[in-house]
Design an enzyme around this catalytic site. Structure first.
Site, PDB file in Angstrom:
ATOM      1  N   HIS A   1      47.444  38.008  32.479  1.00  0.00           N
ATOM      2  CA  HIS A   1      48.096  39.311  32.675  1.00  0.00           C
ATOM      3  C   HIS A   1      49.392  39.128  33.448  1.00  0.00           C
ATOM      4  CE1 HIS A   1      47.149  39.539  36.977  1.00  0.00           C
ATOM      5  NE2 HIS A   1      45.958  39.057  36.668  1.00  0.00           N
TER       6      HIS A   1
ATOM      7  N   SER B   1      43.870  34.817  36.062  1.00  0.00           N
ATOM      8  CA  SER B   1      45.156  35.086  36.701  1.00  0.00           C
ATOM      9  C   SER B   1      45.879  33.793  37.081  1.00  0.00           C
ATOM     10  CB  SER B   1      44.914  35.983  37.920  1.00  0.00           C
ATOM     11  OG  SER B   1      46.109  36.501  38.421  1.00  0.00           O
TER      12      SER B   1
END
Length: 244
Positions: free
Chosen positions: A145, A122
């Site tokens: 993501h 992330s």
């Protein structure tokens, strides 16, 4: 009966005990000292979840950005420190806190090398690429993501626009500090079917290098070797091309 209240003792009350600086640093900062005076390399660890403006539950393993930023400033100003090694094993966390750490690393004048061990997921991705040179372990992974929000959302269109702008900041930073193309990065970011109940991609070490996200697959010895080489170049530039 003997009265023990007046008995002298060598024991020091718990609240008056002298704190060991090394133990204090391990508990608060996750490392044995803030700056290694005997070494010219400052090692910083970013582990667990990057904690930002919200305090996370006590059972969470966290890295607090208000601890990291002053240490980076201290390393930049300390004349004995010639290079910074950042070790990453993080699940991600607060986006703005992670970007703040990444920007600090990217704008340091001294050589910096990051190494991803275990995972750099992330918001850990921008931190991983923020250094002069990045290394990832062969078994380490990085999850790419879109930015997400937890909890109640008020004003959906406005919130979506805010998230979209923040996401572009992350994408722009990764583009500027790695060799991956914007098209490939967004393809990995919005891929469906790979992550359960989510969109995105988990990239393993060698794939991260082949995509141009990370510079090299390696370990600690590779990271220290690369950093020492860059320190030599830093010394030459500092001394006007002369090595003392």
């Amino acid at each position: 009966m003997y009265n023990t209240r007046n008995q002298k003792t060598n024991e020091v009350p718990a609240n008056e005990q002298i704190k060991n600086p090394t133990v204090e640093n391990i508990q608060q900062l996750g490392q044995n000292s803030t700056l290694q005076e005997e070494s010219n390399i400052f090692c910083m660890t970013i582990i667990g979840q990057v904690e930002g403006h919200m305090v996370l539950p006590p059972q969470n393993k966290t890295t607090k950005y208000e601890h990291i930023i002053p240490q980076l400033v201290a390393a930049e100003q300390n004349s004995k420190v010639e290079g910074i090694l950042i070790i990453l094993n993080t699940v991600g966390g607060d986006v703005e806190a992670g970007l703040a750490i990444a920007e600090m690393i990217a704008t340091m004048s001294k050589p910096t090398v990051t190494i991803v061990l275990g995972g750099g997921h992330s918001i850990g991705v921008p931190i991983a690429v923020s250094s002069d040179y990045s290394i990832i372990a062969e078994t380490a992974t990085m999850t790419i993501h879109p930015i997400r929000l937890n909890g109640l959302v008020i004003g959906v269109p406005q919130t979506f626009e805010y998230l979209d702008k923040m996401q572009e900041r992350v994408v722009k930073f990764v583009m500027e500090h790695s060799n991956i193309t914007e098209e490939k990065f967004k393809e990995l970011m919005f891929k469906t079917g790979e992550l359960t109940r989510d969109i995105g991609t988990t990239v393993i070490g060698p794939d991260a290098v082949s995509y141009g996200l990370i510079d090299k697959v390696g370990g600690l010895s590779d990271a220290t070797k690369q950093l020492n080489e860059r320190i030599e170049e830093y010394r030459k530039a500092k001394n006007g091309g002369m090595v003392q």
